[in-house]
Design an enzyme around this catalytic site. Structure first.
Site, PDB file in Angstrom:
ATOM      1  N   SER A   1       0.838  -1.199   0.000  1.00  0.00           N
ATOM      2  CA  SER A   1       0.000   0.000   0.000  1.00  0.00           C
ATOM      3  C   SER A   1       0.872   1.247   0.000  1.00  0.00           C
ATOM      4  O   SER A   1       1.985   1.235   0.557  1.00  0.00           O
ATOM      5  CB  SER A   1      -0.850  -0.026   1.270  1.00  0.00           C
ATOM      6  OG  SER A   1      -1.422   1.224   1.509  1.00  0.00           O
TER       7      SER A   1
ATOM      8  N   TYR B   1      -1.619  -1.652  10.876  1.00  0.00           N
ATOM      9  CA  TYR B   1      -1.930  -2.202   9.549  1.00  0.00           C
ATOM     10  C   TYR B   1      -0.808  -1.851   8.567  1.00  0.00           C
ATOM     11  O   TYR B   1      -0.256  -2.715   7.888  1.00  0.00           O
ATOM     12  CB  TYR B   1      -3.273  -1.652   9.030  1.00  0.00           C
ATOM     13  CG  TYR B   1      -3.413  -1.766   7.531  1.00  0.00           C
ATOM     14  CD1 TYR B   1      -3.661  -3.008   6.947  1.00  0.00           C
ATOM     15  CD2 TYR B   1      -3.250  -0.654   6.702  1.00  0.00           C
ATOM     16  CE1 TYR B   1      -3.746  -3.121   5.561  1.00  0.00           C
ATOM     17  CE2 TYR B   1      -3.341  -0.762   5.325  1.00  0.00           C
ATOM     18  CZ  TYR B   1      -3.587  -1.996   4.754  1.00  0.00           C
ATOM     19  OH  TYR B   1      -3.663  -2.114   3.394  1.00  0.00           O
TER      20      TYR B   1
ATOM     21  N   LYS C   1       2.364  -4.085   6.334  1.00  0.00           N
ATOM     22  CA  LYS C   1       2.767  -3.992   4.915  1.00  0.00           C
ATOM     23  C   LYS C   1       4.275  -3.764   4.828  1.00  0.00           C
ATOM     24  O   LYS C   1       4.969  -4.370   4.007  1.00  0.00           O
ATOM     25  CB  LYS C   1       2.009  -2.852   4.217  1.00  0.00           C
ATOM     26  CG  LYS C   1       0.514  -3.082   4.093  1.00  0.00           C
ATOM     27  CD  LYS C   1       0.206  -4.289   3.214  1.00  0.00           C
ATOM     28  CE  LYS C   1      -1.262  -4.615   3.152  1.00  0.00           C
ATOM     29  NZ  LYS C   1      -1.548  -5.942   2.621  1.00  0.00           N
TER      30      LYS C   1
HETATM   31  P1  NAD Z   1     -10.689  -7.447   1.274  1.00  0.00           P
HETATM   32  O1  NAD Z   1     -10.844  -7.476   2.754  1.00  0.00           O
HETATM   33  O2  NAD Z   1     -11.874  -7.165   0.451  1.00  0.00           O
HETATM   34  O3  NAD Z   1     -10.021  -8.811   0.771  1.00  0.00           O
HETATM   35  C1  NAD Z   1      -9.104  -9.528   1.544  1.00  0.00           C
HETATM   36  C2  NAD Z   1      -9.557 -10.989   1.566  1.00  0.00           C
HETATM   37  O4  NAD Z   1      -8.634 -11.741   2.349  1.00  0.00           O
HETATM   38  C3  NAD Z   1     -10.931 -11.169   2.215  1.00  0.00           C
HETATM   39  O5  NAD Z   1     -11.777 -11.865   1.303  1.00  0.00           O
HETATM   40  C4  NAD Z   1     -10.663 -11.984   3.486  1.00  0.00           C
HETATM   41  O6  NAD Z   1     -11.718 -12.888   3.771  1.00  0.00           O
HETATM   42  C5  NAD Z   1      -9.362 -12.687   3.132  1.00  0.00           C
HETATM   43  N1  NAD Z   1      -8.501 -13.051   4.265  1.00  0.00           N
HETATM   44  C6  NAD Z   1      -8.060 -12.269   5.281  1.00  0.00           C
HETATM   45  N2  NAD Z   1      -7.294 -12.973   6.113  1.00  0.00           N
HETATM   46  C7  NAD Z   1      -7.231 -14.239   5.624  1.00  0.00           C
HETATM   47  C8  NAD Z   1      -6.596 -15.429   6.051  1.00  0.00           C
HETATM   48  N3  NAD Z   1      -5.862 -15.495   7.176  1.00  0.00           N
HETATM   49  N4  NAD Z   1      -6.749 -16.564   5.307  1.00  0.00           N
HETATM   50  C9  NAD Z   1      -7.499 -16.544   4.180  1.00  0.00           C
HETATM   51  N5  NAD Z   1      -8.119 -15.447   3.729  1.00  0.00           N
HETATM   52  C10 NAD Z   1      -8.001 -14.300   4.438  1.00  0.00           C
HETATM   53  O7  NAD Z   1      -9.532  -6.383   0.982  1.00  0.00           O
HETATM   54  P2  NAD Z   1      -9.112  -5.713  -0.409  1.00  0.00           P
HETATM   55  O8  NAD Z   1      -9.540  -4.297  -0.382  1.00  0.00           O
HETATM   56  O9  NAD Z   1      -9.488  -6.573  -1.548  1.00  0.00           O
HETATM   57  O10 NAD Z   1      -7.535  -5.718  -0.228  1.00  0.00           O
HETATM   58  C11 NAD Z   1      -6.731  -6.776  -0.723  1.00  0.00           C
HETATM   59  C12 NAD Z   1      -5.301  -6.542  -0.289  1.00  0.00           C
HETATM   60  O11 NAD Z   1      -4.869  -5.268  -0.767  1.00  0.00           O
HETATM   61  C13 NAD Z   1      -5.125  -6.510   1.234  1.00  0.00           C
HETATM   62  O12 NAD Z   1      -3.898  -7.120   1.561  1.00  0.00           O
HETATM   63  C14 NAD Z   1      -5.072  -5.027   1.551  1.00  0.00           C
HETATM   64  O13 NAD Z   1      -4.349  -4.757   2.711  1.00  0.00           O
HETATM   65  C15 NAD Z   1      -4.367  -4.484   0.307  1.00  0.00           C
HETATM   66  N6  NAD Z   1      -4.672  -3.060   0.066  1.00  0.00           N
HETATM   67  C16 NAD Z   1      -5.976  -2.666  -0.013  1.00  0.00           C
HETATM   68  C17 NAD Z   1      -6.260  -1.315  -0.223  1.00  0.00           C
HETATM   69  C18 NAD Z   1      -7.694  -0.847  -0.277  1.00  0.00           C
HETATM   70  O14 NAD Z   1      -7.928   0.351  -0.172  1.00  0.00           O
HETATM   71  N7  NAD Z   1      -8.674  -1.703  -0.495  1.00  0.00           N
HETATM   72  C19 NAD Z   1      -5.222  -0.384  -0.365  1.00  0.00           C
HETATM   73  C20 NAD Z   1      -3.911  -0.841  -0.295  1.00  0.00           C
HETATM   74  C21 NAD Z   1      -3.633  -2.195  -0.088  1.00  0.00           C
HETATM   75  C1  UD1 Z   2      -6.864   5.024   4.205  1.00  0.00           C
HETATM   76  C2  UD1 Z   2      -5.879   4.562   5.255  1.00  0.00           C
HETATM   77  C3  UD1 Z   2      -4.687   3.923   4.557  1.00  0.00           C
HETATM   78  C4  UD1 Z   2      -5.160   2.766   3.656  1.00  0.00           C
HETATM   79  C5  UD1 Z   2      -6.198   3.330   2.676  1.00  0.00           C
HETATM   80  C6  UD1 Z   2      -6.766   2.277   1.786  1.00  0.00           C
HETATM   81  C7  UD1 Z   2      -6.135   6.015   7.214  1.00  0.00           C
HETATM   82  C8  UD1 Z   2      -5.509   7.104   8.032  1.00  0.00           C
HETATM   83  N1  UD1 Z   2      -5.454   5.682   6.089  1.00  0.00           N
HETATM   84  O1  UD1 Z   2      -6.225   5.938   3.345  1.00  0.00           O
HETATM   85  O2  UD1 Z   2      -3.771   3.418   5.507  1.00  0.00           O
HETATM   86  O3  UD1 Z   2      -4.078   2.201   2.946  1.00  0.00           O
HETATM   87  O4  UD1 Z   2      -7.268   3.939   3.406  1.00  0.00           O
HETATM   88  O5  UD1 Z   2      -7.542   1.370   2.522  1.00  0.00           O
HETATM   89  O6  UD1 Z   2      -7.163   5.462   7.569  1.00  0.00           O
HETATM   90  N2  UD1 Z   2     -12.358  11.342   4.171  1.00  0.00           N
HETATM   91  C9  UD1 Z   2     -13.340  12.190   4.621  1.00  0.00           C
HETATM   92  N3  UD1 Z   2     -14.450  11.656   5.208  1.00  0.00           N
HETATM   93  C10 UD1 Z   2     -14.626  10.301   5.361  1.00  0.00           C
HETATM   94  C11 UD1 Z   2     -13.611   9.428   4.885  1.00  0.00           C
HETATM   95  C12 UD1 Z   2     -12.485   9.983   4.312  1.00  0.00           C
HETATM   96  O7  UD1 Z   2     -13.231  13.415   4.494  1.00  0.00           O
HETATM   97  O8  UD1 Z   2     -15.655   9.865   5.912  1.00  0.00           O
HETATM   98  C13 UD1 Z   2     -11.166  11.912   3.506  1.00  0.00           C
HETATM   99  C14 UD1 Z   2      -9.847  11.604   4.210  1.00  0.00           C
HETATM  100  O9  UD1 Z   2      -9.559  12.581   5.159  1.00  0.00           O
HETATM  101  C15 UD1 Z   2      -8.874  11.588   3.021  1.00  0.00           C
HETATM  102  C16 UD1 Z   2      -9.719  11.090   1.863  1.00  0.00           C
HETATM  103  O10 UD1 Z   2     -11.080  11.316   2.243  1.00  0.00           O
HETATM  104  O11 UD1 Z   2      -8.445  12.890   2.719  1.00  0.00           O
HETATM  105  C17 UD1 Z   2      -9.526   9.610   1.557  1.00  0.00           C
HETATM  106  O12 UD1 Z   2      -9.735   8.854   2.756  1.00  0.00           O
HETATM  107  P1  UD1 Z   2      -9.766   7.248   2.756  1.00  0.00           P
HETATM  108  O13 UD1 Z   2     -10.686   6.777   1.705  1.00  0.00           O
HETATM  109  O14 UD1 Z   2     -10.036   6.812   4.161  1.00  0.00           O
HETATM  110  O15 UD1 Z   2      -8.314   6.841   2.294  1.00  0.00           O
HETATM  111  P2  UD1 Z   2      -6.876   7.269   2.924  1.00  0.00           P
HETATM  112  O16 UD1 Z   2      -7.021   8.108   4.121  1.00  0.00           O
HETATM  113  O17 UD1 Z   2      -6.062   7.815   1.822  1.00  0.00           O
END
Ligand code: NAD
Ligand code: UD1
Length: 343
Positions: A124, A149, A153
């Site tokens: 991330s 979290y 990563k």
């Molecule tokens: P998500 O929660 O929708 O998907 C993750 C999946 O992993 C889920 O289906 C959950 O059931 C499964 N899981 C968790 N722990 C497990 C375990 N021990 N064994 C088997 N399955 C397990 O999340 P996502 O948004 O699809 O994210 C996927 C990956 O990308 C994650 O590693 C997350 O940290 C990373 N990531 C997500 C974002 C975001 O904003 N969505 C941003 C940056 C990185």
């Molecule tokens: C957040 C996480 C980051 C994670 C990412 C993707 C935090 C501090 N950071 O990032 O670690 O990798 O999600 O899952 O939680 N905002 C509002 N009102 C809301 C929600 C968000 O104003 O109800 C604003 C936030 O202040 C930010 C932007 O929207 O400026 C995006 O927020 P968000 O979607 O939560 O993502 P990040 O903060 O970038």
């Protein structure tokens, strides 16, 4: 040969499974369904015409995971599985360390045992912490992370780096995602957060549908053009495509490679509200609230390296992301059973 996708029924994983199947790959999914629903597997079949093999297994259960490696012919692993709620990780850090670190370690050990040498990992942009400047390039320092979290990563990135040093046959691609939004245009798969969403877009769609009364904008005094936080929002379909390209890249045996997956453009919270309202013709009431602890002013990717080495360019616009997020919210009736299938 198959691609093992951990977390393949989750938000990004499910879209990537669709993209992999559409690219002609054979896919095997492992997920413990802690944050996703079994129904997603059928939805993937509805979209692609192919039912991927699915194992409901917790990655911490090494013996069960070994059976997957024994019975499937796995060529590469894309590792999405993990817990991702930033707030929860602050109150329950051990749960995050156990789940995210242990699952990766188990996977890497089994990959070594079964001579599987291609690995893609979901990192991330959070690993960059508060960057000194934007856009953020891959060589910027990492590790000054504000929550457990994000720290998982960072630790996993280091784990992979050390393993690559020790095993010259191993090829790993670390992908640092910026802020994924949107959903598949069918409305069949998308992001379905439990409870009140933490992230911006799921909160907005729940305001739009009337589940929540208004959006709380966290701060309007940031050092940004309109005072609200700026982020690099990327369509989940672009992210999914990034994984298909990453897989191709590691199959050329490059050792360890690291890429940002973003668009290179920053949008503010107000930009998102305005675009969502204009594209979807719905009003998003909001109030200005104090800053959320840990938030930074601006964060967007330098995409030069991913473009040059992966041939990755994000295709979808902010309008597409707002339209597709809303479409999923409108057509999604909690993916719990097949009676809810959108036909
Ligand atoms: P998500 O929660 O929708 O998907 C993750 C999946 O992993 C889920 O289906 C959950 O059931 C499964 N899981 C968790 N722990 C497990 C375990 N021990 N064994 C088997 N399955 C397990 O999340 P996502 O948004 O699809 O994210 C996927 C990956 O990308 C994650 O590693 C997350 O940290 C990373 N990531 C997500 C974002 C975001 O904003 N969505 C941003 C940056 C990185
Ligand atoms: C957040 C996480 C980051 C994670 C990412 C993707 C935090 C501090 N950071 O990032 O670690 O990798 O999600 O899952 O939680 N905002 C509002 N009102 C809301 C929600 C968000 O104003 O109800 C604003 C936030 O202040 C930010 C932007 O929207 O400026 C995006 O927020 P968000 O979607 O939560 O993502 P990040 O903060 O970038």
């Amino acid at each position: 040969m198959a691609i093992l996708v951990t977390g393949g029924t989750g938000y990004i994983g499910s879209h990537t499974v669709v993209a992999l199947i559409e690219a002609g790959q054979e896919v095997v999914i492992v997920d413990n369904l802690s944050n996703s629903k079994i129904e997603v597997v059928k939805r993937i079949e509805q979209i692609t015409g192919v039912l991927p093999r699915f194992y409901q297994i917790d990655l911490l259960e090494k013996e069960q995971m070994r059976k997957v490696f024994q019975s499937e012919s796995i060529d590469a692993v894309i590792h999405f599985a993990g817990l991702k709620a930033v707030g929860e990780s602050v109150t329950m850090p051990l749960k995050y360390f156990r789940n995210n670190l242990d699952s990766t370690l188990t996977l890497l050990e089994l990959m070594e045992e079964y001579h599987v040498n291609h690995f893609v990992f979901s990192s991330s942009a959070t690993v960059y912490g508060k960057p000194k400047r934007v856009p953020i390039a891959e060589e910027f320092p990492i590790g000054e992370v504000s929550n457990p979290y994000g720290r998982t990563k960072y630790f996993i990135e280091k784990m992979i780096q050390d393993y690559c040093l020790g095993n010259p046959h191993f090829n790993a691609c670390i992908l640092r995602y910026f802020n994924p939004l949107g959903a598949h245009q069918s409305g069949l798969i998308g992001e379905e957060p439990d409870g009140i969403p933490n992230n911006l877009m799921p909160y907005i769609t729940q305001v739009a549908i009337g589940k929540l009364s208004h959006l709380k904008v966290f701060g309007n005094d940031y050092q940004t053009p309109d005072g609200t936080g700026v982020r690099d929002y990327i369509h989940v379909l672009d992210l999914a495509n990034g994984h298909v390209l990453a897989l191709k890249k590691i199959q050329s045996n490059p050792g360890l490679v690291i890429y940002n997956l973003g668009t290179g453009k920053g949008y503010s919270v107000f930009d998102i509200i305005k675009t969502f309202e204009a594209v979807n013709k719905v009003k998003i009431p909001y109030t200005i609230n104090p800053r959320r602890p840990g938030d930074i002013d601006e964060c967007y990717a330098d995409t030069t390296k991913a473009k040059k080495e992966l041939d990755f360019v994000a295709m979808y616009t902010l309008e597409d992301m707002c339209r597709d997020s809303w479409n999923f919210q409108k057509t999604n009736f909690k993916i719990t059973d097949s009676s809810h299938d959108a036909k």
